[in-house]
Design an enzyme around this catalytic site. Structure first.
Site, PDB file in Angstrom:
ATOM      1  N   CYS A  95       0.759  -1.083  -0.075  1.00  0.00           N
ATOM      2  CA  CYS A  95      -0.013  -0.014   0.008  1.00  0.00           C
ATOM      3  C   CYS A  95       0.813   1.169  -0.118  1.00  0.00           C
ATOM      4  CB  CYS A  95      -0.892  -0.039   1.258  1.00  0.00           C
ATOM      5  SG  CYS A  95      -2.280   0.887   1.189  1.00  0.00           S
ATOM      6  N   HIS A 148      -4.147  -5.042   1.237  1.00  0.00           N
ATOM      7  CA  HIS A 148      -3.315  -5.509   2.398  1.00  0.00           C
ATOM      8  C   HIS A 148      -3.340  -6.946   2.427  1.00  0.00           C
ATOM      9  CE1 HIS A 148      -2.733  -1.402   4.360  1.00  0.00           C
ATOM     10  NE2 HIS A 148      -3.719  -1.042   3.488  1.00  0.00           N
ATOM     11  N   GLU A 153      -2.127  -8.686   4.861  1.00  0.00           N
ATOM     12  CA  GLU A 153      -2.354  -9.143   6.057  1.00  0.00           C
ATOM     13  C   GLU A 153      -3.812  -9.618   6.359  1.00  0.00           C
ATOM     14  OE1 GLU A 153      -1.320  -6.312   5.181  1.00  0.00           O
ATOM     15  OE2 GLU A 153      -1.980  -4.511   6.290  1.00  0.00           O
TER      16      GLU A 153
END
Lengths: 226, 191
Positions: free
Chosen positions: B86, B168, B170
């Site tokens: 990002c 993202h 994660e």
């Protein structure tokens, strides 16, 4: 930075508040009170008692009503956050979101529209490690609602401690539940912790349970010296 | 050692829990060594003693990194594997002459992988969590790996192990960080 914490009185909003207090200034707790017990956005069991936690931690609370209907509850949340900007000058909002993309994305959009910072200090945290952290840091958390198989009536009102976390871990392994209840399996309420100036004592509560759904409804409680 | 760079607006911010800790948790579970440093505190020693670098994302309202691109000029000549996530991707793009452009997106979205790479694998559709106000234009010398020219979801340098992804990983795509970690291991153990 002045922050408002979206606050239900459950463990996630309380712990998010603790983290926010360590780095910034929490100027208010924002509690949206939903009339819909099945709201997707807002924690409902015992949310009325969040006021007592606000008093215990010494932070002003802003409460805001919502019917809890899917279309209007986001507008109500936005109005509550706008009111927190007006009354408390908040520059950002803190949530206790862990895994829920549904909730997190919606709050992020409202923050963007209101030009607020958005913080999710529990985001993607390992849920078992998190529960152990709560206990090791001295938070006293009880289970105030169960809403999924295989939770039986013994969980209602139980305190989260080491042995209970082991049971949750076993249920995660066997039934794929979210051990901290992020999927709505359990709801909690916090009675004490390191950010509490006084602790909460429950004087009277009613337990209801049936068919893997149950509630621990606080009927009378008070603050006591620690 | 993997150097995890915190791009948030200040060291030890409340955002670190959200954008740095989930990355280090993935590395910890994989058994990898890592060290976290804020972007304003990077030293040449840290860069050169690392095996690879992950540049983390930031909060939606945080665009301070875009005003500190000069802090990252070392990326241009570093041959080590780098993954920009990002804001980290935006920094990589800017260092290589790409532009950071308004392109707000929040939430889960379909992502089309259009070019096979060792990081994202073969072309296919995946779903990823987006949280950004800005995207990038493809810098010269980079291949489009996912998305389309006006909406770059992932890129890779044509000759170096330098990757950027705007979503993202994660969230629901931890395998991407795990694969980057595995690529690092391969690169450090291959003679």
């Amino acid at each position: 930075m002045l922050l408002g914490v979206l606050f239900s009185g459950g463990k996630d909003s309380v712990y998010a508040c603790r983290r926010a207090m360590e780095t910034d200034t929490v100027s208010c707790l924002i509690t949206v009170v939903s009339e819909n017990p099945d709201s997707y956005m807002f924690h409902t069991p015992n949310v009325g008692w969040a006021e007592l936690i606000a008093e215990a931690v010494g932070i002003p609370q802003l409460t805001w009503p919502t019917l809890g209907e899917e279309g209007s509850e986001l507008a109500d949340l936005s109005d509550a956050m706008a009111a927190a900007i007006d009354r408390y000058g908040i520059e950002g909002v803190v949530t206790g979101a862990i895994e829920s993309v549904y909730q997190a994305a919606r709050v992020q959009r409202i923050c963007r529209d209101l030009d607020l910072w958005c913080y999710n200090p529990l985001w993607q945290i390992d849920q078992l490690e998190y529960l152990r952290l709560l206990v090791s840091e001295g938070f006293e958390v009880i289970i105030t609602g169960v809403f999924a198989y295989p939770f039986d009536g013994s969980w209602i009102g139980a305190r989260i401690d080491g042995p209970l976390i082991e049971k949750l871990e076993a249920l995660r392994d066997r039934y794929a539940i979210n051990p901290s209840g992020e999927g709505g399996e359990i709801e909690t309420f916090v009675l004490d912790g390191p950010i509490f100036r006084k602790r909460i004592e429950i004087l009277r509560a009613e337990k209801t349970y049936g068919n893997y759904r149950g509630r621990f409804s606080i009927e009378q409680a008070r603050l006591v010296e620690k | 050692m993997i150097l995890v760079v915190d791009l948030c607006f200040k060291p030890q911010s409340l955002s670190k829990y959200e954008f740095v800790d989930p990355i280090t948790a993935i590395l910890r579970r994989a058994g990898s060594e890592y060290e976290v440093v804020h972007s304003t505190e990077i030293t040449p020693d840290l860069i050169y003693s690392s095996d690879g670098i992950i540049l983390c994302g930031t909060a939606l309202k945080d665009d301070i990194y875009a005003r500190r691109i000069d802090l990252f000029s070392w990326i241009r000549d570093l041959e080590k594997p780098i993954l920009g996530i990002c804001a980290g991707m935006q920094v990589v793009a800017a260092v290589f002459g790409g532009e950071i452009v308004p392109q707000p997106k929040i939430g889960l979205e379909k992502i089309m992988i259009v070019k096979e790479t060792d990081l994202l694998g073969p072309p296919r559709q995946i779903e990823g969590y987006h949280l950004h106000n800005f995207g990038v234009t493809l810098p010269q010398g980079f291949d489009l790996v996912a998305g389309r020219p006006g909406e770059v979801e992932a890129f890779k340098h044509a000759e170096r192990p330098l990757y950027g992804i705007i979503f993202h990983p994660e969230v629901r795509n931890r395998w991407i960080v795990e694969r980057f970690d595995a690529l690092l291991l391969e690169s450090t153990t291959t003679p």
